[in-house]
Write a protein that holds these residues in place. Structure first.
Motif, mmCIF file in Angstrom:
data_model
loop_
_atom_site.group_PDB
_atom_site.id
_atom_site.type_symbol
_atom_site.label_atom_id
_atom_site.label_comp_id
_atom_site.label_asym_id
_atom_site.label_seq_id
_atom_site.Cartn_x
_atom_site.Cartn_y
_atom_site.Cartn_z
ATOM 1 N N CYS A 215 -11.476 -2.200 -4.177
ATOM 2 C CA CYS A 215 -10.723 -0.774 -5.531
ATOM 3 C C CYS A 215 -10.419 -0.569 -6.996
ATOM 4 O O CYS A 215 -10.521 0.002 -7.149
ATOM 5 C CB CYS A 215 -9.475 -0.030 -4.353
ATOM 6 S SG CYS A 215 -9.919 0.421 -2.968
ATOM 7 N N THR A 216 -11.000 -1.553 -7.260
ATOM 8 C CA THR A 216 -10.062 -2.386 -8.919
ATOM 9 C C THR A 216 -12.108 -1.933 -9.069
ATOM 10 O O THR A 216 -11.838 -2.377 -11.110
ATOM 11 C CB THR A 216 -9.963 -3.078 -9.454
ATOM 12 O OG1 THR A 216 -10.552 -4.848 -8.689
ATOM 13 C CG2 THR A 216 -8.460 -3.441 -8.478
ATOM 14 N N TRP B 272 5.336 -5.853 -3.915
ATOM 15 C CA TRP B 272 4.156 -6.303 -4.640
ATOM 16 C C TRP B 272 2.602 -5.976 -4.177
ATOM 17 O O TRP B 272 2.914 -7.139 -3.395
ATOM 18 C CB TRP B 272 4.291 -6.674 -5.981
ATOM 19 C CG TRP B 272 4.053 -8.173 -5.873
ATOM 20 C CD1 TRP B 272 5.416 -8.689 -5.729
ATOM 21 C CD2 TRP B 272 3.238 -9.545 -5.727
ATOM 22 N NE1 TRP B 272 5.506 -10.148 -5.062
ATOM 23 C CE2 TRP B 272 3.803 -10.788 -5.499
ATOM 24 C CE3 TRP B 272 1.877 -9.011 -5.414
ATOM 25 C CZ2 TRP B 272 3.121 -11.311 -5.611
ATOM 26 C CZ3 TRP B 272 1.470 -10.335 -5.413
ATOM 27 C CH2 TRP B 272 2.189 -11.461 -4.943
ATOM 28 N N ARG B 273 1.744 -6.015 -4.916
ATOM 29 C CA ARG B 273 -0.126 -6.127 -4.030
ATOM 30 C C ARG B 273 -0.407 -6.879 -5.176
ATOM 31 O O ARG B 273 -1.418 -7.613 -4.588
ATOM 32 C CB ARG B 273 -0.421 -5.307 -3.201
ATOM 33 C CG ARG B 273 0.097 -4.514 -2.075
ATOM 34 C CD ARG B 273 0.236 -5.458 -0.906
ATOM 35 N NE ARG B 273 0.967 -5.568 0.485
ATOM 36 C CZ ARG B 273 2.301 -6.026 0.873
ATOM 37 N NH1 ARG B 273 3.014 -6.241 -0.371
ATOM 38 N NH2 ARG B 273 2.440 -5.124 2.050
ATOM 39 N N ASP C 180 -4.431 1.929 -7.110
ATOM 40 C CA ASP C 180 -5.358 3.491 -6.440
ATOM 41 C C ASP C 180 -5.543 3.006 -5.317
ATOM 42 O O ASP C 180 -6.951 1.936 -5.665
ATOM 43 C CB ASP C 180 -5.491 4.372 -6.990
ATOM 44 C CG ASP C 180 -3.814 4.832 -7.654
ATOM 45 O OD1 ASP C 180 -2.890 4.483 -7.767
ATOM 46 O OD2 ASP C 180 -4.508 5.354 -8.939
ATOM 47 N N ARG C 181 -6.214 2.989 -4.066
ATOM 48 C CA ARG C 181 -7.393 3.014 -3.057
ATOM 49 C C ARG C 181 -8.045 4.015 -3.715
ATOM 50 O O ARG C 181 -8.013 5.205 -3.637
ATOM 51 C CB ARG C 181 -6.727 3.832 -1.949
ATOM 52 C CG ARG C 181 -7.546 3.579 -0.498
ATOM 53 C CD ARG C 181 -7.812 2.736 -0.410
ATOM 54 N NE ARG C 181 -8.731 2.575 1.177
ATOM 55 C CZ ARG C 181 -9.030 3.473 2.580
ATOM 56 N NH1 ARG C 181 -7.513 2.718 2.796
ATOM 57 N NH2 ARG C 181 -9.335 3.472 3.332
ATOM 58 N N ASP C 182 -9.312 2.597 -4.005
ATOM 59 C CA ASP C 182 -10.752 4.202 -3.864
ATOM 60 C C ASP C 182 -11.254 4.297 -2.591
ATOM 61 O O ASP C 182 -11.624 3.635 -1.570
ATOM 62 C CB ASP C 182 -11.519 3.240 -4.530
ATOM 63 C CG ASP C 182 -12.968 3.723 -4.706
ATOM 64 O OD1 ASP C 182 -13.467 4.784 -4.727
ATOM 65 O OD2 ASP C 182 -13.435 3.160 -6.094
ATOM 66 N N PRO C 183 -11.254 5.889 -2.511
ATOM 67 C CA PRO C 183 -11.857 6.108 -1.240
ATOM 68 C C PRO C 183 -13.619 5.701 -0.449
ATOM 69 O O PRO C 183 -13.827 5.974 -0.006
ATOM 70 C CB PRO C 183 -12.150 8.139 -0.832
ATOM 71 C CG PRO C 183 -12.207 8.038 -2.420
ATOM 72 C CD PRO C 183 -10.571 7.295 -3.008
ATOM 73 N N HIS D 178 -14.423 -1.910 1.703
ATOM 74 C CA HIS D 178 -13.535 -2.477 2.473
ATOM 75 C C HIS D 178 -12.347 -2.881 2.500
ATOM 76 O O HIS D 178 -11.707 -3.166 2.314
ATOM 77 C CB HIS D 178 -13.778 -4.270 1.539
ATOM 78 C CG HIS D 178 -14.999 -4.497 0.526
ATOM 79 N ND1 HIS D 178 -15.840 -4.955 0.825
ATOM 80 C CD2 HIS D 178 -15.191 -3.415 -0.875
ATOM 81 C CE1 HIS D 178 -16.729 -5.544 0.257
ATOM 82 N NE2 HIS D 178 -16.474 -4.341 -1.210
ATOM 83 N N HIS D 179 -12.424 -1.871 3.810
ATOM 84 C CA HIS D 179 -11.295 -1.622 4.590
ATOM 85 C C HIS D 179 -11.493 -1.004 6.224
ATOM 86 O O HIS D 179 -10.323 -0.364 6.671
ATOM 87 C CB HIS D 179 -10.865 0.110 3.560
ATOM 88 C CG HIS D 179 -10.667 -0.056 2.911
ATOM 89 N ND1 HIS D 179 -8.594 -0.648 2.121
ATOM 90 C CD2 HIS D 179 -11.008 0.128 1.370
ATOM 91 C CE1 HIS D 179 -8.952 -0.888 0.907
ATOM 92 N NE2 HIS D 179 -10.471 -0.109 0.393
#
Length: 357
Positions: A166-167, A219-220, A237-240, A244-245
């Protein structure tokens, strides 16, 4: 007289349960500087079983950052050298060395059986590959990286959570397989020392232990910066659009294992099923000149091969279709990992998952 307890001081820690640690299995992907420290920490903590996966050999520049290697290990596989030292310093821990890359070394089924996986890898591609396989397996992943004066620790417990992918931008998710230590400064490797490796590895081992003990962490993503004296959580934040989910759930169980042949696997599946390997391999190929058959074997890496029948050179084709291999070839010879989970396409185009025994 009772034998001395190696872990008696740990047992005094609030919330500590040595029996849970002793019953835990951890997979360590990458056993270089960071993975060396992580494996050492987990062994000394008393983890019951470690699987160490690394395809590389020990080099001289590893020796200033790795307590599990010494000069006698130069040129030896890193995973085997680390396992040999751990047998001495952590005799209660069962250690398995996998001298291969992640996809060929540890199957998705083995990842699913582990209590935690720790990623100590040096390319973006390898990190994403590990992330995806842990996502499919539904296993907690502790991923770490270092820079000269610090590093990062990334914990992903649930596939729905924001992740390393997501990053990244979409282009970065399809980035190079070249190690960052070689790529970012051309032929000059990036600077590194035991300082950042030991700090990040300590956080990773502590995170893995808390995960096994069932103690949640608030924390994550964690940033460690020695230069400014700061260790702090980072919000992501989660990238829609991040792919990888998606976990695969519980796969069907096969009666065959990687030690069985391609023919035996196909015989255990419905007719016209198409099992697929995760890594490409060169299948037997007919020579265009003499029509003889060349069988290079899965480990053959060159793009061309000399025909053993007429001496002409062939450009090899590669595939993931297991059906294209010789029926008598063992699945392990195709680079299929222990307890791998294979995608199987049915005759009507539907996909299912199959875990090898």
């Amino acid at each position: 007289m009772t034998s001395p307890d190696r872990h008696d001081r740990q047992r005094l820690m609030p919330g500590w349960d040595q029996s849970r640690i002793a019953g835990a299995t951890a997979v360590v992907a990458g056993v270089g500087a960071l993975g060396n420290e992580v494996a050492k920490n987990l062994g000394l903590l008393g983890f019951g079983r470690l699987i160490l996966c690394d395809p590389d050999t020990v080099a001289a520049h590893n020796l200033s950052r790795t307590v599990l290697f010494d000069a006698n290990d130069l040129g030896r596989p890193k995973a085997e050298a680390a396992a040999r030292t751990l047998a001495r310093v952590a005799p209660e821990t069962a250690v398995e060395a996998r001298v291969d890359g992640l996809v060929r070394g540890v199957g998705i089924g083995e990842l699913a059986d582990a209590d935690v996986v720790l990623g100590c890898l040096d390319t973006r591609w390898a990190r994403l590959q590990l992330l995806e396989r842990c996502t499919m397996a539904g296993v907690p992943l502790v991923d770490g990286g270092t820079h000269p004066w610090g590093g990062e620790v990334r914990l992903r417990v649930d596939p729905a959570e924001p992740c390393y992918g997501c990053t990244l931008t979409p282009a970065e998710r399809w980035g190079s397989e070249v190690p960052a230590s070689c790529a970012e400064l051309g032929d000059q490797p990036l600077p590194a020392s035991i300082l950042s490796s030991s700090l990040v590895a300590g956080w990773m081992a502590a995170t893995a232990a808390r995960q096994v003990l069932g103690v949640p962490l608030p924390w994550r993503f964690l940033s460690v910066d020695i230069a400014i004296g700061d260790t702090a959580p980072v919000l992501v934040d989660r990238d829609p659009e991040c792919p990888h989910h998606s976990a695969i759930g519980e796969p069907a169980r096969a009666t065959v294992s990687r030690d069985d042949t391609v023919g035996e696997l196909l015989g255990a599946l419905p007719p016209r099923s198409e099992p697929l390997a995760w890594a490409e391999f060169p299948p037997p190929q007919e020579c265009y000149r003499c029509h003889g058959v060349c069988e290079p074997g899965y480990g053959y890496r060159e793009p061309t091969i000399e025909c053993p029948h007429c001496g002409d050179w062939l450009r090899l084709r590669r595939t993931t279709r297991i059906r294209e291999a010789s029926s008598g070839t063992k699945l392990a010879e195709l680079g299929i990992a222990p307890h791998e989970v294979l995608a199987v396409r049915s005759s009507d185009g539907e996909y299912s998952w199959l875990r090898l025994g």
